[in-house]
Design an enzyme around this catalytic site. Structure first.
Site, PDB file in Angstrom:
ATOM      1  N   ARG A   1       0.858  -1.183   0.000  1.00 37.80           N
ATOM      2  CA  ARG A   1       0.000   0.000   0.000  1.00 37.80           C
ATOM      3  C   ARG A   1       0.898   1.239   0.000  1.00 37.80           C
ATOM      4  O   ARG A   1       2.000   1.206   0.570  1.00 37.80           O
ATOM      5  CB  ARG A   1      -0.891   0.027   1.249  1.00 37.80           C
ATOM      6  CG  ARG A   1      -2.048  -0.956   1.217  1.00 37.80           C
ATOM      7  CD  ARG A   1      -3.140  -0.531   0.244  1.00 37.80           C
ATOM      8  NE  ARG A   1      -4.285  -1.415   0.246  1.00 37.80           N
ATOM      9  CZ  ARG A   1      -4.529  -2.373  -0.657  1.00 37.80           C
ATOM     10  NH1 ARG A   1      -3.681  -2.584  -1.655  1.00 37.80           N
ATOM     11  NH2 ARG A   1      -5.618  -3.114  -0.583  1.00 37.80           N
TER      12      ARG A   1
ATOM     13  N   HIS B   1      -1.607   0.779  -9.834  1.00 40.17           N
ATOM     14  CA  HIS B   1      -2.224  -0.209  -8.939  1.00 40.17           C
ATOM     15  C   HIS B   1      -2.738  -1.403  -9.759  1.00 40.17           C
ATOM     16  O   HIS B   1      -3.931  -1.734  -9.736  1.00 40.17           O
ATOM     17  CB  HIS B   1      -3.364   0.410  -8.116  1.00 40.17           C
ATOM     18  CG  HIS B   1      -3.682  -0.404  -6.876  1.00 40.17           C
ATOM     19  ND1 HIS B   1      -4.016   0.158  -5.662  1.00 40.17           N
ATOM     20  CD2 HIS B   1      -3.711  -1.736  -6.669  1.00 40.17           C
ATOM     21  CE1 HIS B   1      -4.243  -0.798  -4.774  1.00 40.17           C
ATOM     22  NE2 HIS B   1      -4.059  -1.962  -5.371  1.00 40.17           N
TER      23      HIS B   1
HETATM   24  C1  GLV Z   1      -5.462  -4.775  -4.204  1.00 39.31           C
HETATM   25  O1  GLV Z   1      -4.678  -3.938  -3.869  1.00 39.31           O
HETATM   26  C2  GLV Z   1      -6.144  -5.642  -3.298  1.00 39.31           C
HETATM   27  O2  GLV Z   1      -6.008  -5.454  -2.093  1.00 39.31           O
HETATM   28  O3  GLV Z   1      -6.860  -6.544  -3.750  1.00 39.31           O
END
Ligand code: GLV
Length: 302
Positions: A217, A265
């Site tokens: 994160r 992401h």
């Molecule tokens: C992506 O970051 C997830 O947590 O699935």
């Protein structure tokens, strides 16, 4: 069974989920937030994708929440998540495999200097650098859950000397490992105990020229500290998939930093088909009052 299906979906994504879930659980009715609140007494379960805070308010009969995201930090931080009910996170073999592939790509690229070559190509520079063996590039994997363990095995199979560290191993073990690390791959869950772990002290404990791969994160990293370490050349390169604010604001220095490679992401996205089967399995277990899989320890935060 009536199930709330809600979250922070991309356009068209909820429809994909509905189709995949209907195929594996044909008897279930999938409600959106408004319908669920209108029929609140009948909604005992929710399937959520990183829902906005407040999404689970007004559902007094809710008894089980299944996340389709692996990381549940935003979900657990939501004060409207009813206390005490079980929450399961997504553990999907295809997502885990995708994460291992991304980690392997990043580590290979750092080890073999491919990001440097990409930069040299942009500058019209024909110049090779010395080659190193995988066995000379120690990797430290932070977080040894489903994804961290899969990443560690994949990298070891590739010949990298891999160490793993989990929060429970404690600060001393981390301080001892960092000076022997060339590449850090972060896959920790985000909890109060891991937020900001990658800070100035952390970077200073690494040898000069080490690199960072953040697949956990954004909030694991203190951005100003990483930028300072990159600018000094103490940290050679950072591969970043996750950010404090997503999408990363256009003015953020990461966008144009020569020593930063960004992904939006996308290191391991939930695979709707295989994740729907995981969801169906857990919802059937819930209906039959059987043991639920992949439950989160809410006190620990993951
Ligand atoms: C992506 O970051 C997830 O947590 O699935």
């Amino acid at each position: 069974m009536k199930v709330l299906l809600c979250g922070d979906f991309e356009p068209g994504e909820r429809e994909q989920w509905l189709e995949a879930l209907a195929a594996v659980l044909p008897q279930a009715r999938w409600l959106d937030l408004d319908d669920a609140r209108a029929d609140a007494a009948a909604v005992h379960a929710a399937v959520v994708a990183n829902p906005l805070p407040g999404s689970l308010a007004g559902l007094p009969s809710l008894r089980f929440v299944q996340s389709v995201w692996a990381g549940v930090d935003r979900l657990l931080a939501d004060p409207t998540l009813p206390a005490g009910i079980p929450v399961a996170r997504m553990v999907d073999p295809l997502m885990t495999a995708a994460m291992a592939e991304t980690a392997l790509w990043a580590v290979l690229s750092l080890h073999r200097g491919y990001f440097v070559y990409a930069d040299r190509q942009r500058h019209g520079l024909w110049q090779a650098h010395a080659q190193q063996r995988a066995g000379e590039v120690p990797v430290l994997v932070l977080g040894l859950g489903a994804m961290g363990s899969a990443v560690a095995s994949r990298l070891s199979a590739q010949g990298y000397p891999v160490r793993g560290w989990r929060r429970a191993d404690g600060d001393l073990a981390l301080r001892r490992a960092l000076p022997h690390t060339r590449i850090v791959v972060n896959l920790l869950p985000l909890t109060p105990a891991t937020r900001g772990l990658l800070d100035a002290n952390f970077f200073a404990a690494l040898p000069t020229g080490a690199s960072i791969v953040n697949l956990g994160r954004g909030a694991h990293i203190v951005d100003a500290d990483l930028l300072a370490a990159l600018d000094r050349g103490h940290v050679r390169h950072a591969v970043l998939d996750v950010f404090h604010v997503e999408p990363l604001p256009a003015v953020h220095p990461y966008w144009t930093h020569r020593a930063v490679t960004m992904l939006p992401h996308a290191a391991a996205m939930t695979d709707v088909q295989s994740a729907a089967a995981v969801v169906a399995d857990n919802l059937r277990r819930f209906e039959r009052s059987e043991a639920l899989l992949n439950l989160v320890d809410r006190a620990r935060g993951y």
